[in-house]
Design an enzyme around this catalytic site. Structure first.
Site, PDB file in Angstrom:
ATOM      1  N   PRO A 226      -0.473  46.731  12.007  1.00  0.00           N
ATOM      2  CA  PRO A 226      -1.043  48.008  11.802  1.00  0.00           C
ATOM      3  C   PRO A 226      -1.193  48.087  10.543  1.00  0.00           C
ATOM      4  O   PRO A 226      -1.960  48.834  10.112  1.00  0.00           O
ATOM      5  CB  PRO A 226      -0.437  49.102  12.756  1.00  0.00           C
ATOM      6  CG  PRO A 226       0.891  48.537  12.959  1.00  0.00           C
ATOM      7  CD  PRO A 226       0.735  46.470  12.979  1.00  0.00           C
ATOM      8  N   ASP A 249      -8.020  38.941   5.791  1.00  0.00           N
ATOM      9  CA  ASP A 249      -9.019  39.911   6.548  1.00  0.00           C
ATOM     10  C   ASP A 249      -8.901  41.298   5.954  1.00  0.00           C
ATOM     11  O   ASP A 249      -7.814  41.674   4.966  1.00  0.00           O
ATOM     12  CB  ASP A 249      -8.981  40.345   8.696  1.00  0.00           C
ATOM     13  CG  ASP A 249      -8.876  39.181   8.516  1.00  0.00           C
ATOM     14  OD1 ASP A 249      -9.951  38.002   8.858  1.00  0.00           O
ATOM     15  OD2 ASP A 249      -8.734  39.611  10.471  1.00  0.00           O
ATOM     16  N   LYS A 271     -14.231  39.382   1.991  1.00  0.00           N
ATOM     17  CA  LYS A 271     -15.021  39.694   0.695  1.00  0.00           C
ATOM     18  C   LYS A 271     -16.413  40.234   0.917  1.00  0.00           C
ATOM     19  O   LYS A 271     -17.372  39.112   1.363  1.00  0.00           O
ATOM     20  CB  LYS A 271     -14.390  38.992  -0.232  1.00  0.00           C
ATOM     21  CG  LYS A 271     -14.539  39.372  -1.814  1.00  0.00           C
ATOM     22  CD  LYS A 271     -13.752  38.512  -2.520  1.00  0.00           C
ATOM     23  CE  LYS A 271     -14.151  36.802  -2.273  1.00  0.00           C
ATOM     24  NZ  LYS A 271     -13.543  35.816  -3.887  1.00  0.00           N
ATOM     25  N   GLY A 303      -2.550  43.860  13.022  1.00  0.00           N
ATOM     26  CA  GLY A 303      -2.619  43.938  14.093  1.00  0.00           C
ATOM     27  C   GLY A 303      -2.305  42.310  14.449  1.00  0.00           C
ATOM     28  O   GLY A 303      -1.179  41.406  14.567  1.00  0.00           O
ATOM     29  N   ASP A 304      -2.624  42.662  16.712  1.00  0.00           N
ATOM     30  CA  ASP A 304      -2.362  41.276  16.912  1.00  0.00           C
ATOM     31  C   ASP A 304      -3.769  40.020  17.303  1.00  0.00           C
ATOM     32  O   ASP A 304      -4.742  40.351  17.701  1.00  0.00           O
ATOM     33  CB  ASP A 304      -2.177  41.662  18.748  1.00  0.00           C
ATOM     34  CG  ASP A 304      -1.288  40.605  19.587  1.00  0.00           C
ATOM     35  OD1 ASP A 304      -1.317  39.399  18.690  1.00  0.00           O
ATOM     36  OD2 ASP A 304      -0.495  40.931  20.222  1.00  0.00           O
ATOM     37  N   MET A 384     -12.519  49.893  17.166  1.00  0.00           N
ATOM     38  CA  MET A 384     -13.759  49.442  16.417  1.00  0.00           C
ATOM     39  C   MET A 384     -14.698  50.746  18.141  1.00  0.00           C
ATOM     40  O   MET A 384     -16.143  50.023  17.421  1.00  0.00           O
ATOM     41  CB  MET A 384     -14.289  48.653  16.911  1.00  0.00           C
ATOM     42  CG  MET A 384     -13.750  47.100  16.165  1.00  0.00           C
ATOM     43  SD  MET A 384     -13.891  45.463  16.490  1.00  0.00           S
ATOM     44  CE  MET A 384     -13.735  44.936  17.195  1.00  0.00           C
ATOM     45  N   ALA A 413      -3.179  54.093  11.662  1.00  0.00           N
ATOM     46  CA  ALA A 413      -1.695  54.071  12.511  1.00  0.00           C
ATOM     47  C   ALA A 413      -0.741  53.541  11.778  1.00  0.00           C
ATOM     48  O   ALA A 413      -1.166  51.971  11.253  1.00  0.00           O
ATOM     49  CB  ALA A 413      -2.167  53.394  13.979  1.00  0.00           C
TER      50      ALA A 413
HETATM   51  N1  SAH Z   1      -5.944  42.711  16.438  1.00  0.00           N
HETATM   52  C1  SAH Z   1      -6.108  43.845  15.427  1.00  0.00           C
HETATM   53  C2  SAH Z   1      -8.050  44.497  16.037  1.00  0.00           C
HETATM   54  C3  SAH Z   1      -8.401  43.950  14.397  1.00  0.00           C
HETATM   55  S1  SAH Z   1     -10.626  45.434  15.724  1.00  0.00           S
HETATM   56  C4  SAH Z   1      -5.134  44.655  16.566  1.00  0.00           C
HETATM   57  O1  SAH Z   1      -4.884  43.774  17.363  1.00  0.00           O
HETATM   58  O2  SAH Z   1      -4.845  45.610  16.191  1.00  0.00           O
HETATM   59  C5  SAH Z   1     -10.276  46.134  14.150  1.00  0.00           C
HETATM   60  C6  SAH Z   1      -9.966  47.595  15.369  1.00  0.00           C
HETATM   61  O3  SAH Z   1      -8.897  47.796  15.061  1.00  0.00           O
HETATM   62  C7  SAH Z   1     -10.465  48.737  13.592  1.00  0.00           C
HETATM   63  O4  SAH Z   1     -11.862  49.012  14.506  1.00  0.00           O
HETATM   64  C8  SAH Z   1      -9.347  49.659  15.133  1.00  0.00           C
HETATM   65  O5  SAH Z   1     -10.043  49.994  15.960  1.00  0.00           O
HETATM   66  C9  SAH Z   1      -8.355  49.323  14.933  1.00  0.00           C
HETATM   67  N2  SAH Z   1      -7.258  49.521  14.451  1.00  0.00           N
HETATM   68  C10 SAH Z   1      -6.491  48.417  13.160  1.00  0.00           C
HETATM   69  N3  SAH Z   1      -6.136  48.197  12.996  1.00  0.00           N
HETATM   70  C11 SAH Z   1      -5.301  50.253  12.732  1.00  0.00           C
HETATM   71  C12 SAH Z   1      -4.884  50.778  12.625  1.00  0.00           C
HETATM   72  N4  SAH Z   1      -3.699  50.902  11.232  1.00  0.00           N
HETATM   73  N5  SAH Z   1      -5.016  52.097  13.159  1.00  0.00           N
HETATM   74  C13 SAH Z   1      -5.728  52.401  13.906  1.00  0.00           C
HETATM   75  N6  SAH Z   1      -6.540  51.446  14.651  1.00  0.00           N
HETATM   76  C14 SAH Z   1      -6.768  50.504  13.344  1.00  0.00           C
END
Ligand code: SAH
Length: 466
Positions: A226, A249, A271, A303-304, A384, A413
């Site tokens: 995150p 990304d 970009k 994230g994942d 999202m 987060a």
């Molecule tokens: N693969 C990512 C999600 C990608 S979609 C995962 O597993 O977290 C992108 C969305 O993830 C953003 O619109 C938001 O809703 C969420 N997101 C990603 N990073 C975040 C963060 N640090 N804090 C809160 N929401 C986050």
């Protein structure tokens, strides 16, 4: 960074130092490790300085520094431990355009001397911009312990072998050769049979690497977590360390990109230049092109990668192109957000299931099983969702969800600018509008933040740990 670290060429160039007491001695011990021509200006030099002068290690002028002394000098040290003297040396240096350091006076110095770990030709310089000399010393001690004293001789012998190693193609093959030398063959040969043994081992090692087949390229689809770099997995760190190319990304934080191997090419796949988002086909093409050149490609996703990462499209493209790939999972935003508000995403007796939803996709707002979501006790992590909050709120209320259902929005987060907003289904959209949260945000539907006073700030927790 207020001070930019560089390594200055000083071999056979003049470094001037004014002073002959304790501060001068400390600096001279350091300066004498270089190949510079050192000149000391002191009326009453300490006996060591006189001895060094007699031994030809420095040139001693038993008088004050004068303007005519400065032209051609690269550095000047004011080490008289006397404000008036120091100010005079500073004026002389500035008039001549030579960089000056006043010992123990950060504010008036044009440069500072770092703490140094010396494994010549490997030199580690540690600076804290004067903020924490104790810390610099602790880091120095730690590195002194960690860097074997054999590093110096190995690097010197290695340097002489660099042109021979150019027989290997630039890039991964040459890097593998050197890694093998510094971390495996080199130390072993030095311990077994000394410097001559190392030279022979280098020849054998080169022959072996010249005959080794080229490694195939590979794409690692990597979870960056995150945002907090400490939340990366060890596997992710290793892959970043070995990466030739990193395609990332928009949401991946700069702190994490900093961990990529310094020579790695970074490609921002979010970009503007490519349009707001790089089209998926372009990303696929970039990954395949680089992997086909035999490069280690890291496709870095926030994230994942297995959650809203468009992973299948990329894997299908790689598979069709015959490129090998692997997935390294990461910590998803929902986990980090729940941790951030001190909550668990599941709880016995409340919710045995967790729903993961997206607020909108490429086609717009997404319809869900609203009736199921409206049931009491439901917990959902909604990705999202900032733009779709009003739509979500309307649909859920329409399907009978209780207006007072707790909803928490967590933005950024795990990052230093993390913010959480405790709301309810009744006021979700209005609260979000009012708060104007910046950065990626996730909605935790059905969860309220645990009372903050029950939790220790993370730092305090660490400090209190046994
Ligand atoms: N693969 C990512 C999600 C990608 S979609 C995962 O597993 O977290 C992108 C969305 O993830 C953003 O619109 C938001 O809703 C969420 N997101 C990603 N990073 C975040 C963060 N640090 N804090 C809160 N929401 C986050």
């Amino acid at each position: 960074m207020k001070h930019f670290p560089i390594f200055l060429a000083v071999e056979n160039r003049r470094i001037l130092l004014s002073g002959g007491g304790g501060a001068a001695l400390a600096k001279l011990r350091l300066l004498m490790k270089t190949g510079a021509r050192i000149e000391v200006f002191a009326d009453a030099p300490a006996p060591e300085i006189a001895d060094w002068a007699a031994a030809g290690k420095l040139l001693l002028h038993p008088r004050e520094m004068r303007p005519c002394d400065l032209p051609g000098a690269v550095l000047v040290y004011a080490a008289d431990e006397d404000d008036a003297h120091d100010a005079r040396i500073k004026r002389l240096a500035e008039a001549a355009g030579v960089l000056v350091n006043i010992v123990d006076n950060l504010k008036d110095s044009a440069f500072i001397t770092p703490a140094i770990v010396d494994r010549d030709p490997v030199t580690v310089a540690i600076g804290t911009e004067g903020a924490a000399p104790v810390l610099a010393r602790a880091i120095k001690r730690d590195l002194e312990d960690r860097l074997p004293v054999t590093l110096g001789p190995l690097a010197r012998i290695g340097k002489a072998f660099r042109s021979a190693a150019e027989a290997l193609p630039f890039g991964r093959k040459r890097r593998d050769f050197w890694a093998d030398y510094y971390f495996d063959e080199g130390p072993r040969a030095l311990a077994d049979s000394g410097p001559e043994g190392v030279e022979k081992a280098l020849g054998r090692l080169l022959a072996r690497h010249l005959c080794a087949p080229t490694r195939a390229g590979h794409v690692a689809l990597l979870g960056a977590g995150p945002g907090d770099p400490e939340l990366l997995t060890l596997k992710a760190r290793k892959a970043l360390d070995a990466a030739d190319v990193v395609i990332h990304d928009r949401l991946v934080t700069p702190e994490i990109l900093d961990l990529a191997r310094r020579e790695a090419v970074l490609i921002d796949a979010g970009k503007q230049g490519f349009g707001r988002h790089t089209p998926q086909e372009d990303i696929n093409r970039l990954m395949i092109e680089h992997a086909r050149k035999g490069l280690q490609v890291v496709r870095l996703k926030s994230g994942d990668p297995v959650i809203y990462g468009r992973l299948d499209e990329e894997i299908d493209a790689l598979g069709a192109a015959g490129v090998t790939w692997s997935i390294v999972p990461g910590i998803t935003a929902a986990s980090a957000a729940a941790a951030g508000i001190g909550q668990s995403l599941t709880r016995r007796g409340r919710n045995s299931a967790l729903r993961i939803l997206t607020g909108h996709d490429t086609a717009g707002f997404v319809e869900q099983d609203w009736a199921a979501l409206a049931r009491p006790g439901t917990v959902a992590a909604i990705y999202m969702a900032k733009r779709g909050a009003r739509f979500l709120q309307g649909r859920l209320l329409m399907h009978g969800a209780a207006a007072e259902t707790p909803v928490t929005i967590v933005a950024n987060a795990s990052r230093p600018d993390q913010r959480s907003l405790a709301s309810s289904l009744a006021t979700l959209a209005a609260d979000l509008d009012d708060a104007g949260l910046l950065g990626p945000a996730i909605i935790l539907y059905g969860l309220a933040p645990r009372a903050a006073e029950a939790r220790l700030p993370e730092l305090q927790e660490l400090a209190n740990a046994p």
